[in-house]
Design a protein around this motif. Structure first.
Motif, PDB file in Angstrom:
ATOM      1  N   ILE A  14     -21.500 -20.538  13.203  1.00  0.00           N
ATOM      2  CA  ILE A  14     -20.810 -21.124  14.358  1.00  0.00           C
ATOM      3  C   ILE A  14     -19.624 -22.051  13.864  1.00  0.00           C
ATOM      4  CG2 ILE A  14     -21.103 -22.622  16.326  1.00  0.00           C
ATOM      5  CD1 ILE A  14     -24.289 -21.630  16.576  1.00  0.00           C
ATOM      6  N   GLY A  15     -20.035 -22.780  12.760  1.00  0.00           N
ATOM      7  CA  GLY A  15     -18.913 -23.843  12.336  1.00  0.00           C
ATOM      8  C   GLY A  15     -17.741 -23.200  11.849  1.00  0.00           C
ATOM      9  N   LYS A  16     -17.833 -21.921  11.226  1.00  0.00           N
ATOM     10  CA  LYS A  16     -16.664 -21.049  10.888  1.00  0.00           C
ATOM     11  C   LYS A  16     -15.968 -20.617  12.119  1.00  0.00           C
ATOM     12  CE  LYS A  16     -18.056 -19.645   6.380  1.00  0.00           C
ATOM     13  NZ  LYS A  16     -18.710 -18.520   5.475  1.00  0.00           N
ATOM     14  N   MET A  17     -16.656 -19.975  13.094  1.00  0.00           N
ATOM     15  CA  MET A  17     -16.130 -19.578  14.411  1.00  0.00           C
ATOM     16  C   MET A  17     -15.476 -20.424  15.125  1.00  0.00           C
ATOM     17  SD  MET A  17     -18.123 -17.668  17.365  1.00  0.00           S
ATOM     18  CE  MET A  17     -18.772 -18.927  18.482  1.00  0.00           C
ATOM     19  N   ALA A  18     -15.728 -22.020  15.088  1.00  0.00           N
ATOM     20  CA  ALA A  18     -15.139 -23.113  15.868  1.00  0.00           C
ATOM     21  C   ALA A  18     -14.009 -23.565  14.966  1.00  0.00           C
ATOM     22  CB  ALA A  18     -16.191 -23.996  15.988  1.00  0.00           C
ATOM     23  N   LYS A  19     -13.863 -23.183  13.687  1.00  0.00           N
ATOM     24  CA  LYS A  19     -12.622 -23.899  13.171  1.00  0.00           C
ATOM     25  C   LYS A  19     -11.303 -23.973  13.777  1.00  0.00           C
ATOM     26  CE  LYS A  19     -13.591 -23.890   8.172  1.00  0.00           C
ATOM     27  NZ  LYS A  19     -13.302 -23.398   6.945  1.00  0.00           N
ATOM     28  N   PHE A  90     -26.355 -29.066  10.360  1.00  0.00           N
ATOM     29  CA  PHE A  90     -25.942 -29.028   8.709  1.00  0.00           C
ATOM     30  C   PHE A  90     -25.268 -27.847   8.541  1.00  0.00           C
ATOM     31  CE2 PHE A  90     -27.399 -29.222   4.253  1.00  0.00           C
ATOM     32  CZ  PHE A  90     -26.443 -30.405   3.945  1.00  0.00           C
ATOM     33  N   GLY A  91     -25.769 -26.855   8.960  1.00  0.00           N
ATOM     34  CA  GLY A  91     -25.032 -25.490   8.655  1.00  0.00           C
ATOM     35  C   GLY A  91     -23.717 -25.579   9.134  1.00  0.00           C
ATOM     36  N   PHE A  92     -23.495 -25.789  10.775  1.00  0.00           N
ATOM     37  CA  PHE A  92     -22.360 -25.730  11.459  1.00  0.00           C
ATOM     38  C   PHE A  92     -21.403 -26.826  10.732  1.00  0.00           C
ATOM     39  CE2 PHE A  92     -19.069 -28.001  14.101  1.00  0.00           C
ATOM     40  CZ  PHE A  92     -18.872 -27.005  14.971  1.00  0.00           C
ATOM     41  N   LEU A  93     -21.714 -28.067  10.261  1.00  0.00           N
ATOM     42  CA  LEU A  93     -20.859 -29.025   9.458  1.00  0.00           C
ATOM     43  C   LEU A  93     -20.258 -28.116   8.096  1.00  0.00           C
ATOM     44  CD1 LEU A  93     -22.597 -32.224  10.135  1.00  0.00           C
ATOM     45  CD2 LEU A  93     -20.608 -31.234  11.218  1.00  0.00           C
ATOM     46  N   ASP A  94     -21.113 -27.587   7.632  1.00  0.00           N
ATOM     47  CA  ASP A  94     -20.713 -26.780   6.268  1.00  0.00           C
ATOM     48  C   ASP A  94     -19.786 -25.863   6.506  1.00  0.00           C
ATOM     49  OD1 ASP A  94     -20.536 -26.290   3.518  1.00  0.00           O
ATOM     50  OD2 ASP A  94     -22.140 -24.866   3.570  1.00  0.00           O
ATOM     51  N   GLY A  95     -19.987 -25.116   7.599  1.00  0.00           N
ATOM     52  CA  GLY A  95     -18.951 -24.060   7.885  1.00  0.00           C
ATOM     53  C   GLY A  95     -17.527 -24.425   8.508  1.00  0.00           C
ATOM     54  N   TYR A  99     -13.574 -26.346   2.924  1.00  0.00           N
ATOM     55  CA  TYR A  99     -12.357 -25.670   2.662  1.00  0.00           C
ATOM     56  C   TYR A  99     -12.149 -24.310   2.019  1.00  0.00           C
ATOM     57  CZ  TYR A  99      -7.558 -25.006   0.302  1.00  0.00           C
ATOM     58  OH  TYR A  99      -6.683 -24.273   0.053  1.00  0.00           O
ATOM     59  N   GLU A 100     -11.408 -23.455   2.645  1.00  0.00           N
ATOM     60  CA  GLU A 100     -11.693 -22.022   1.973  1.00  0.00           C
ATOM     61  C   GLU A 100     -10.350 -21.458   1.792  1.00  0.00           C
ATOM     62  OE1 GLU A 100     -13.767 -19.635   4.566  1.00  0.00           O
ATOM     63  OE2 GLU A 100     -15.846 -20.466   4.457  1.00  0.00           O
ATOM     64  N   PRO A 101      -9.645 -21.422   0.417  1.00  0.00           N
ATOM     65  CA  PRO A 101      -8.437 -21.115   0.550  1.00  0.00           C
ATOM     66  C   PRO A 101      -8.152 -19.656   0.950  1.00  0.00           C
ATOM     67  CG  PRO A 101      -9.603 -21.073  -1.707  1.00  0.00           C
ATOM     68  CD  PRO A 101     -10.461 -21.735  -0.701  1.00  0.00           C
ATOM     69  N   THR A 102      -6.943 -19.320   1.266  1.00  0.00           N
ATOM     70  CA  THR A 102      -6.548 -18.187   2.035  1.00  0.00           C
ATOM     71  C   THR A 102      -6.184 -17.079   0.896  1.00  0.00           C
ATOM     72  OG1 THR A 102      -5.541 -19.285   3.571  1.00  0.00           O
ATOM     73  CG2 THR A 102      -5.077 -17.165   3.608  1.00  0.00           C
ATOM     74  N   ASP A 103      -7.241 -16.199   0.938  1.00  0.00           N
ATOM     75  CA  ASP A 103      -6.834 -14.881   0.124  1.00  0.00           C
ATOM     76  C   ASP A 103      -6.461 -13.800   1.000  1.00  0.00           C
ATOM     77  OD1 ASP A 103      -6.964 -12.667  -1.712  1.00  0.00           O
ATOM     78  OD2 ASP A 103      -8.520 -13.481  -2.707  1.00  0.00           O
ATOM     79  N   LYS A 104      -5.131 -13.477   1.133  1.00  0.00           N
ATOM     80  CA  LYS A 104      -4.840 -12.332   2.001  1.00  0.00           C
ATOM     81  C   LYS A 104      -5.717 -11.234   1.836  1.00  0.00           C
ATOM     82  CE  LYS A 104      -1.827 -14.903   4.063  1.00  0.00           C
ATOM     83  NZ  LYS A 104      -1.807 -15.326   5.658  1.00  0.00           N
ATOM     84  N   LYS A 105      -5.646 -10.445   0.370  1.00  0.00           N
ATOM     85  CA  LYS A 105      -6.475  -9.505   0.280  1.00  0.00           C
ATOM     86  C   LYS A 105      -8.002  -9.380   0.733  1.00  0.00           C
ATOM     87  CE  LYS A 105      -6.812  -5.841  -3.444  1.00  0.00           C
ATOM     88  NZ  LYS A 105      -6.338  -5.589  -4.655  1.00  0.00           N
ATOM     89  N   LYS A 106      -8.608 -10.491   0.280  1.00  0.00           N
ATOM     90  CA  LYS A 106      -9.881 -10.843   0.681  1.00  0.00           C
ATOM     91  C   LYS A 106     -10.045 -10.835   2.068  1.00  0.00           C
ATOM     92  CE  LYS A 106     -13.794 -13.656  -0.486  1.00  0.00           C
ATOM     93  NZ  LYS A 106     -14.285 -14.844  -1.288  1.00  0.00           N
TER      94      LYS A 106
END
Length: 143
Positions: A14-19, A90-95, A99-106
């Protein structure tokens, strides 16, 4: 133990989705993230929260259809007895804040895998999906 719980994993998604809402809505963190544990006290509250997030993502052209579908599916399958608002928060806050660097291929490969997962049960496209899965596997093993 916490990071392996279903509530933490759901909150992470949910945290990643809300970014994308972080940039799209100036008051999002104050109104949603800051009051998160109050907003998701029960599983029913969490369903309302996820629905609200999804609607805001649609309004701001930031919806991740596959991620949203995964979150809805995980939430629907999560037994009420295993729902833990604190682990979810807690999981939401983590997600949300990680910070996740952008890796276009990944990123490209992840999106391909999600699309293929969406069509994996479609009997009319079984051969095509199988061939594309082999290609994606080959690319992943080259790395």
């Amino acid at each position: 133990d916490i990071i392996n719980s279903a509530s933490f994993k759901l909150g992470l998604k949910i945290g990643k989705m809300a970014k994308p809402l972080k940039k799209a809505i100036g008051s999002f963190e104050k109104n949603y993230v800051g009051l998160l544990s109050r907003r998701v006290s029960t599983k029913e509250d969490c369903i309302r929260f996820v629905t609200d997030i999804s609607q805001k993502l649609v309004m701001h052209d930031g919806i991740w259809a596959t991620m949203c579908a995964e979150v809805c599916d995980d939430l629907a399958k999560l037994p009420e007895a295993k729902y833990d608002k604190d682990k979810l928060s807690f999981g939401f806050l983590d997600g949300y804040f990680k910070y996740e660097p952008t890796d276009k291929k990944k990123d490209f490969l992840k999106r391909l895998e999600r699309i293929l997962a969406d069509y994996s049960d479609n009997e009319d496209l079984k051969d095509e999906v199988s061939k594309l899965n082999l290609i994606v596997d080959e690319i992943n093993h080259k790395n």
